[in-house]
Write a protein that holds these residues in place. Sequence first.
Motif, PDB file in Angstrom:
ATOM      1  N   ARG A  25       0.781  -1.144  -0.005  1.00 31.40           N
ATOM      2  CA  ARG A  25       0.064   0.010   0.102  1.00 31.40           C
ATOM      3  C   ARG A  25       0.933   1.450  -0.053  1.00 31.40           C
ATOM      4  NH1 ARG A  25      -4.545   1.390   4.390  1.00 31.40           N
ATOM      5  NH2 ARG A  25      -5.321   3.431   3.616  1.00 31.40           N
ATOM      6  N   THR A  29       0.681   4.214  -3.161  1.00 32.15           N
ATOM      7  CA  THR A  29       0.367   5.531  -2.933  1.00 32.15           C
ATOM      8  C   THR A  29       1.632   6.303  -3.427  1.00 32.15           C
ATOM      9  OG1 THR A  29       1.539   5.469  -0.858  1.00 32.15           O
ATOM     10  CG2 THR A  29      -0.630   5.098  -1.018  1.00 32.15           C
ATOM     11  N   ALA A  52      -3.471  -4.324   2.150  1.00 32.35           N
ATOM     12  CA  ALA A  52      -2.806  -4.052   1.000  1.00 32.35           C
ATOM     13  C   ALA A  52      -3.814  -2.689   0.565  1.00 32.35           C
ATOM     14  CB  ALA A  52      -2.727  -4.709  -0.289  1.00 32.35           C
ATOM     15  N   ALA A  55      -4.115  -2.307  -3.013  1.00 32.83           N
ATOM     16  CA  ALA A  55      -2.784  -2.594  -3.675  1.00 32.83           C
ATOM     17  C   ALA A  55      -2.623  -4.046  -3.754  1.00 32.83           C
ATOM     18  CB  ALA A  55      -1.797  -1.824  -3.051  1.00 32.83           C
TER      19      ALA A  55
END
Length: 241
Positions: A25, A29, A52, A55
């Motif tokens: 994650r 980002t 996640a 993700a």
Amino acid sequence: MSLLENIKIVLVETSHTGNIGSAARAMKTMGLSKLCLVNPIVKPDSQSISLAAGASDIIKQAQIVSSMEEAIAGCQLVIGTSARSRHLQWPHLESFESGEKIIEEVQLGYQVALVFGRERVGLTNEELQKCHYHVSIPANPEYSSLNLAMSVQVLCYEIRMAMLKLTAQQLPQSEMISYPKNDDIERFYQHLEQTLLQTGFINVSHPGQIMGRLRRLFTRARLEQQELNILRGILTSISKQ
């Protein structure tokens, strides 16, 4: 942002699958997508997918290997995360410098690995010696407890900030230098150790200390491909004597 595809985040022997998910994650980002897991204690599972939080594609596409050598093979730049107080001093980067260095090198087409160690004990000295640079996060010395995902987030943020700086104002192009891949460097160290054993320069029972210092010397010098070829040629000529 396609340059970020040349950056690989490597997690060594993670013990909690949730940390894998949280790290994925953190990566997404900041626009990074290449994840490599070295011998995870438990392979990604439903908990890692859950943490996640969108993700999961990074986890599903993650490369899983059995050794750090496999993870960094083909990379021209390897940066390992470490607390700064180590017995053996090594070329060191501050966190913001690591982002700038990584973007500078992927801009030249190089493959880069950013390596994170085990949750409790980090990377071993042997693993750190396979890195060109060490990077540490200047956390509060009175409470410097950063978990794995936090560390990934901070350093991925520094990479993204360096990338955004590049898009806003083109960084000056470095002179094009050909650096060898990490696996070529490791073959050189094997060749060097064999030659030094053959000549009697190092003791067959205790080669580690000398080889560790030689690794530090050549890492600090950051050998170029042509220089590595010269050194390999010198070692071969010695072996023929």
